[in-house]
Design a protein around this motif. Structure first.
Motif, PDB file in Angstrom:
ATOM      1  N   MET A 100     -10.163  -1.242   1.875  1.00 19.67           N
ATOM      2  CA  MET A 100     -10.735  -2.522   2.319  1.00 19.67           C
ATOM      3  C   MET A 100      -9.647  -3.555   2.573  1.00 19.67           C
ATOM      4  N   ASN A 101      -8.646  -3.601   1.690  1.00 20.35           N
ATOM      5  CA  ASN A 101      -7.570  -4.571   1.874  1.00 20.35           C
ATOM      6  C   ASN A 101      -6.761  -4.272   3.131  1.00 20.35           C
ATOM      7  N   LEU A 102      -6.565  -2.986   3.419  1.00 17.66           N
ATOM      8  CA  LEU A 102      -5.895  -2.625   4.673  1.00 17.66           C
ATOM      9  C   LEU A 102      -6.745  -3.020   5.878  1.00 17.66           C
ATOM     10  N   ALA A 103      -8.065  -2.881   5.734  1.00 12.52           N
ATOM     11  CA  ALA A 103      -8.965  -3.258   6.825  1.00 12.52           C
ATOM     12  C   ALA A 103      -8.911  -4.755   7.096  1.00 12.52           C
ATOM     13  N   MET A 104      -8.562  -5.551   6.088  1.00 12.83           N
ATOM     14  CA  MET A 104      -8.364  -6.983   6.307  1.00 12.83           C
ATOM     15  C   MET A 104      -6.956  -7.276   6.817  1.00 12.83           C
ATOM     16  N   ALA A 105      -5.953  -6.612   6.244  1.00 18.83           N
ATOM     17  CA  ALA A 105      -4.559  -6.957   6.534  1.00 18.83           C
ATOM     18  C   ALA A 105      -4.132  -6.514   7.931  1.00 18.83           C
ATOM     19  N   ILE A 106      -4.501  -5.280   8.326  1.00 19.21           N
ATOM     20  CA  ILE A 106      -3.995  -4.750   9.602  1.00 19.21           C
ATOM     21  C   ILE A 106      -4.477  -5.561  10.809  1.00 19.21           C
ATOM     22  N   PRO A 107      -5.778  -5.870  10.945  1.00 16.90           N
ATOM     23  CA  PRO A 107      -6.185  -6.672  12.121  1.00 16.90           C
ATOM     24  C   PRO A 107      -5.561  -8.069  12.138  1.00 16.90           C
ATOM     25  N   LEU A 108      -5.459  -8.716  10.963  1.00 17.91           N
ATOM     26  CA  LEU A 108      -4.867 -10.051  10.927  1.00 17.91           C
ATOM     27  C   LEU A 108      -3.384 -10.005  11.297  1.00 17.91           C
ATOM     28  N   TRP A 109      -2.672  -9.033  10.731  1.00 16.19           N
ATOM     29  CA  TRP A 109      -1.253  -8.877  11.063  1.00 16.19           C
ATOM     30  C   TRP A 109      -1.088  -8.542  12.541  1.00 16.19           C
ATOM     31  N   ALA A 110      -1.902  -7.624  13.042  1.00 15.45           N
ATOM     32  CA  ALA A 110      -1.807  -7.237  14.453  1.00 15.45           C
ATOM     33  C   ALA A 110      -2.107  -8.426  15.361  1.00 15.45           C
ATOM     34  N   ILE A 144      15.396  -0.458  11.513  1.00 18.28           N
ATOM     35  CA  ILE A 144      15.086  -1.102  10.232  1.00 18.28           C
ATOM     36  C   ILE A 144      14.120  -2.270  10.431  1.00 18.28           C
ATOM     37  N   GLU A 145      14.381  -3.110  11.453  1.00 14.79           N
ATOM     38  CA  GLU A 145      13.504  -4.256  11.699  1.00 14.79           C
ATOM     39  C   GLU A 145      12.113  -3.807  12.150  1.00 14.79           C
ATOM     40  N   THR A 146      12.050  -2.713  12.898  1.00 14.85           N
ATOM     41  CA  THR A 146      10.740  -2.192  13.318  1.00 14.85           C
ATOM     42  C   THR A 146       9.950  -1.689  12.117  1.00 14.85           C
ATOM     43  N   ILE A 147      10.617  -0.970  11.225  1.00 10.15           N
ATOM     44  CA  ILE A 147       9.950  -0.476  10.015  1.00 10.15           C
ATOM     45  C   ILE A 147       9.483  -1.642   9.141  1.00 10.15           C
ATOM     46  N   SER A 148      10.342  -2.661   8.988  1.00 14.61           N
ATOM     47  CA  SER A 148       9.960  -3.810   8.166  1.00 14.61           C
ATOM     48  C   SER A 148       8.771  -4.553   8.765  1.00 14.61           C
ATOM     49  N   LEU A 149       8.665  -4.581  10.092  1.00 17.37           N
ATOM     50  CA  LEU A 149       7.523  -5.223  10.735  1.00 17.37           C
ATOM     51  C   LEU A 149       6.236  -4.473  10.444  1.00 17.37           C
ATOM     52  N   PHE A 150       6.283  -3.139  10.530  1.00 13.19           N
ATOM     53  CA  PHE A 150       5.071  -2.355  10.312  1.00 13.19           C
ATOM     54  C   PHE A 150       4.720  -2.223   8.831  1.00 13.19           C
ATOM     55  N   ILE A 151       5.641  -2.540   7.943  1.00 13.95           N
ATOM     56  CA  ILE A 151       5.358  -2.495   6.506  1.00 13.95           C
ATOM     57  C   ILE A 151       4.602  -3.740   6.050  1.00 13.95           C
ATOM     58  N   GLN A 152       4.645  -4.803   6.824  1.00 14.69           N
ATOM     59  CA  GLN A 152       4.041  -6.074   6.405  1.00 14.69           C
ATOM     60  C   GLN A 152       2.559  -5.952   6.029  1.00 14.69           C
ATOM     61  N   PRO A 153       1.697  -5.325   6.838  1.00 10.33           N
ATOM     62  CA  PRO A 153       0.297  -5.218   6.419  1.00 10.33           C
ATOM     63  C   PRO A 153       0.109  -4.345   5.189  1.00 10.33           C
ATOM     64  N   MET A 154       0.926  -3.292   5.050  1.00  9.50           N
ATOM     65  CA  MET A 154       0.847  -2.464   3.861  1.00  9.50           C
ATOM     66  C   MET A 154       1.223  -3.265   2.614  1.00  9.50           C
ATOM     67  N   ALA A 155       2.263  -4.105   2.739  1.00 14.10           N
ATOM     68  CA  ALA A 155       2.672  -4.935   1.604  1.00 14.10           C
ATOM     69  C   ALA A 155       1.574  -5.921   1.230  1.00 14.10           C
ATOM     70  N   LEU A 156       0.904  -6.499   2.223  1.00 15.47           N
ATOM     71  CA  LEU A 156      -0.206  -7.410   1.946  1.00 15.47           C
ATOM     72  C   LEU A 156      -1.305  -6.713   1.153  1.00 15.47           C
ATOM     73  N   ALA A 157      -1.716  -5.550   1.631  1.00 16.78           N
ATOM     74  CA  ALA A 157      -2.831  -4.840   1.003  1.00 16.78           C
ATOM     75  C   ALA A 157      -2.465  -4.315  -0.379  1.00 16.78           C
ATOM     76  N   VAL A 158      -1.274  -3.730  -0.513  1.00 17.97           N
ATOM     77  CA  VAL A 158      -0.879  -3.153  -1.801  1.00 17.97           C
ATOM     78  C   VAL A 158      -0.710  -4.245  -2.847  1.00 17.97           C
ATOM     79  N   ARG A 159      -0.153  -5.400  -2.463  1.00 13.21           N
ATOM     80  CA  ARG A 159       0.029  -6.499  -3.423  1.00 13.21           C
ATOM     81  C   ARG A 159      -1.320  -6.943  -3.999  1.00 13.21           C
ATOM     82  N   LEU A 160      -2.291  -7.155  -3.125  1.00 12.02           N
ATOM     83  CA  LEU A 160      -3.606  -7.594  -3.590  1.00 12.02           C
ATOM     84  C   LEU A 160      -4.276  -6.522  -4.444  1.00 12.02           C
ATOM     85  N   THR A 161      -4.228  -5.272  -3.983  1.00 14.04           N
ATOM     86  CA  THR A 161      -4.856  -4.176  -4.726  1.00 14.04           C
ATOM     87  C   THR A 161      -4.230  -3.999  -6.102  1.00 14.04           C
ATOM     88  N   ALA A 162      -2.900  -3.995  -6.165  1.00 15.01           N
ATOM     89  CA  ALA A 162      -2.203  -3.746  -7.428  1.00 15.01           C
ATOM     90  C   ALA A 162      -2.476  -4.850  -8.443  1.00 15.01           C
TER      91      ALA A 162
END
Length: 226
Positions: A100-110, A144-162
């Motif tokens: 659910m957190n990914l479902a919120m983070a990915i569209p907003l980040w995108a 590296i910058e491309t990977i860090s950009l795509f990690i942003q929504p994962m970091a949002l979701a994992v932080r909230l979930t954890a």
């Protein structure tokens, strides 16, 4: 023990059908809507809080970023109320689900990334390659910058979930220890009960803070792209 410990994080079902959507929609019922010219105290407090949050979030944005005001206020309100309701006994917290957190983070980040490439194309592409980078390091830095950009929504979701999951687990463990110690050592049980109360108060604060942090990070991503 493990099944009991993590049972509260399993999505509830009714007659074999998931009821997560009903739980997600439930917090919106709790907000009163003004029906008169003169509002009551609850509506007045609600409007004051929304105006304060909106002012705090929109201070750093330009005119394009402020078009997201309703989205950001709705997001922090939804996450905050969902987290708080999840602290009630025998309830389910949807924000403990990474999906659910990914479902919120990915569209907003995108959405923020698309806005950036649409309105600030050169600046958005410049983030992939800092100025003054040596030529041999260019391919590595772009990757590296491309990977860090795509990690942003994962970091949002994992932080909230954890954070929400860890708090619920601590409350469950300390509550179980308090019940087990009541018949063995009432004094120790009293101490653990006090710790449980303090932890519950802390979790109320964490529920609101995590909603604010999630929304603030989305707001910062938007600010970098507008």
């Amino acid at each position: 023990m493990n099944e009991n410990l993590f049972a509260s994080f399993a999505a509830p079902t009714m007659m074999g059908l998931p009821v997560v959507m009903l739980i997600i929609m439930f917090p919106s019922i709790l907000f009163p809507t003004p029906k008169r010219l003169i509002n009551n105290r609850i509506v007045a407090i609600q409007q004051w809080l929304i105006n304060m949050i909106m002012k705090q979030m929109m201070n750093i944005h330009n005119a394009k970023g402020r078009t997201w005001a309703l989205m950001l206020v709705s997001l922090i309100t939804f996450i905050g109320t969902t987290n708080l309701l999840g602290l009630l006994p025998h309830t389910f917290t949807p924000t403990t689900q990474l999906s659910m957190n990914l479902a919120m983070a990915i569209p907003l980040w995108a959405g923020t990334v698309v806005v950036g490439f649409r309105h600030k194309t050169k600046a958005s592409l410049a983030h992939f390659l800092p100025q003054g980078t040596p030529i041999p390091l260019i391919p590595m830095l772009v990757i590296i910058e491309t990977i860090s950009l795509f990690i942003q929504p994962m970091a949002l979701a994992v932080r909230l979930t954890a954070n929400i999951t860890a708090g619920h687990l601590l409350i469950h463990l300390i509550g179980s220890a308090t019940l087990a110690l009541m018949s063995i050592s009432p004094t120790t049980a009293s101490i653990t009960f006090i710790i449980l109360i303090l932890l519950t108060i802390l979790e109320f604060a964490v529920a609101l803070i995590q909603a604010y942090v999630f929304t603030l990070l989305v707001s910062l991503y938007l600010h970098d792209n507008t």
